[in-house]
Scaffold this motif. Structure first.
Motif, PDB file in Angstrom:
ATOM      1  N   ALA A   1     -59.852 -58.510  -3.277  1.00 50.39           N
ATOM      2  CA  ALA A   1     -60.717 -57.540  -2.593  1.00 50.39           C
ATOM      3  C   ALA A   1     -61.931 -58.241  -1.987  1.00 50.39           C
ATOM      4  O   ALA A   1     -62.340 -57.936  -0.861  1.00 50.39           O
ATOM      5  N   LYS A   2     -62.511 -59.193  -2.708  1.00 46.36           N
ATOM      6  CA  LYS A   2     -63.667 -59.944  -2.193  1.00 46.36           C
ATOM      7  C   LYS A   2     -63.290 -60.736  -0.950  1.00 46.36           C
ATOM      8  O   LYS A   2     -64.037 -60.788   0.016  1.00 46.36           O
ATOM      9  N   ARG A   3     -62.109 -61.368  -0.986  1.00 43.23           N
ATOM     10  CA  ARG A   3     -61.643 -62.127   0.188  1.00 43.23           C
ATOM     11  C   ARG A   3     -61.470 -61.207   1.387  1.00 43.23           C
ATOM     12  O   ARG A   3     -61.867 -61.539   2.506  1.00 43.23           O
TER      13      ARG A   3
ATOM     14  N   MET B   1     -62.988 -58.376   1.968  1.00 41.27           N
ATOM     15  CA  MET B   1     -64.311 -57.961   2.449  1.00 41.27           C
ATOM     16  C   MET B   1     -64.987 -59.085   3.225  1.00 41.27           C
ATOM     17  O   MET B   1     -65.605 -58.846   4.265  1.00 41.27           O
ATOM     18  N   ARG B   2     -64.852 -60.305   2.747  1.00 41.09           N
ATOM     19  CA  ARG B   2     -65.443 -61.445   3.446  1.00 41.09           C
ATOM     20  C   ARG B   2     -64.785 -61.634   4.812  1.00 41.09           C
ATOM     21  O   ARG B   2     -65.467 -61.871   5.819  1.00 41.09           O
ATOM     22  N   ASP B   3     -63.464 -61.490   4.865  1.00 40.12           N
ATOM     23  CA  ASP B   3     -62.748 -61.610   6.140  1.00 40.12           C
ATOM     24  C   ASP B   3     -63.201 -60.530   7.123  1.00 40.12           C
ATOM     25  O   ASP B   3     -63.400 -60.800   8.306  1.00 40.12           O
ATOM     26  N   MET B   4     -63.379 -59.305   6.623  1.00 39.49           N
ATOM     27  CA  MET B   4     -63.825 -58.217   7.480  1.00 39.49           C
ATOM     28  C   MET B   4     -65.244 -58.484   7.987  1.00 39.49           C
ATOM     29  O   MET B   4     -65.538 -58.266   9.160  1.00 39.49           O
ATOM     30  N   ALA B   5     -66.117 -58.997   7.127  1.00 44.92           N
ATOM     31  CA  ALA B   5     -67.487 -59.311   7.543  1.00 44.92           C
ATOM     32  C   ALA B   5     -67.486 -60.417   8.597  1.00 44.92           C
ATOM     33  O   ALA B   5     -68.220 -60.329   9.590  1.00 44.92           O
ATOM     34  N   ASP B   6     -66.653 -61.437   8.407  1.00 47.25           N
ATOM     35  CA  ASP B   6     -66.542 -62.513   9.406  1.00 47.25           C
ATOM     36  C   ASP B   6     -66.078 -61.964  10.749  1.00 47.25           C
ATOM     37  O   ASP B   6     -66.602 -62.327  11.798  1.00 47.25           O
ATOM     38  N   GLU B   7     -65.092 -61.079  10.707  1.00 52.26           N
ATOM     39  CA  GLU B   7     -64.568 -60.489  11.934  1.00 52.26           C
ATOM     40  C   GLU B   7     -65.648 -59.661  12.651  1.00 52.26           C
ATOM     41  O   GLU B   7     -65.804 -59.748  13.865  1.00 52.26           O
ATOM     42  N   LEU B   8     -66.419 -58.895  11.875  1.00 49.79           N
ATOM     43  CA  LEU B   8     -67.497 -58.103  12.474  1.00 49.79           C
ATOM     44  C   LEU B   8     -68.573 -58.993  13.076  1.00 49.79           C
ATOM     45  O   LEU B   8     -69.087 -58.711  14.165  1.00 49.79           O
ATOM     46  N   LEU B   9     -68.931 -60.074  12.381  1.00 46.52           N
ATOM     47  CA  LEU B   9     -69.925 -61.006  12.922  1.00 46.52           C
ATOM     48  C   LEU B   9     -69.458 -61.610  14.241  1.00 46.52           C
ATOM     49  O   LEU B   9     -70.220 -61.716  15.200  1.00 46.52           O
TER      50      LEU B   9
ATOM     51  N   ILE C   1     -56.768 -61.133 -16.577  1.00 45.95           N
ATOM     52  CA  ILE C   1     -56.374 -61.999 -15.464  1.00 45.95           C
ATOM     53  C   ILE C   1     -55.981 -61.177 -14.239  1.00 45.95           C
ATOM     54  O   ILE C   1     -56.377 -61.494 -13.124  1.00 45.95           O
ATOM     55  N   GLY C   2     -55.202 -60.120 -14.435  1.00 41.66           N
ATOM     56  CA  GLY C   2     -54.791 -59.274 -13.318  1.00 41.66           C
ATOM     57  C   GLY C   2     -55.984 -58.652 -12.623  1.00 41.66           C
ATOM     58  O   GLY C   2     -56.032 -58.558 -11.397  1.00 41.66           O
ATOM     59  N   TRP C   3     -56.960 -58.220 -13.419  1.00 39.94           N
ATOM     60  CA  TRP C   3     -58.183 -57.629 -12.854  1.00 39.94           C
ATOM     61  C   TRP C   3     -58.952 -58.661 -12.046  1.00 39.94           C
ATOM     62  O   TRP C   3     -59.434 -58.374 -10.952  1.00 39.94           O
TER      63      TRP C   3
END
Length: 92
Positions: free
Chosen positions: A49-51, A53-61, A40-42
């Motif tokens: 981490a996925k969230r 990365m998605r936030d960073m990709a949205d910001e770059l777009l 569960i912790g993993w």
């Protein structure tokens, strides 16, 4: 490189990514709960981490979309004296 973790978990790290591996050490003795791969912790750590990365990709777009909308500045072609100066520098 093969890393061993708690409960016989293993992680293979490509040689090209060895710069990401570091030893964990702390001056304080902490009653640390180790994360087991697949537990569960993993899953929570992976989702976080996925969230991120998605936030960073949205910001770059958004950033690149804004840059596309901004009008740039076109410089005039070089004057003859500038072309001559470049030729002189390249022949040295």
């Amino acid at each position: 490189m093969l890393l061993y973790y708690a409960e016989e978990s293993k992680l293979y790290v490509p040689v090209e990514r060895l710069d990401l591996v570091q030893r964990y050490s702390s001056a304080k003795v902490i009653n640390r709960r180790w994360i087991v791969f697949g537990g569960i912790g993993w899953q929570k750590t992976k989702a976080k981490a996925k969230r991120a990365m998605r936030d960073m990709a949205d910001e770059l777009l958004r950033l690149y979309a804004e840059r596309k909308l901004v009008e740039g500045h076109a410089f005039p072609q070089d004057a003859p004296w500038q072309r001559d100066s470049k030729k002189a520098l390249n022949t040295r």
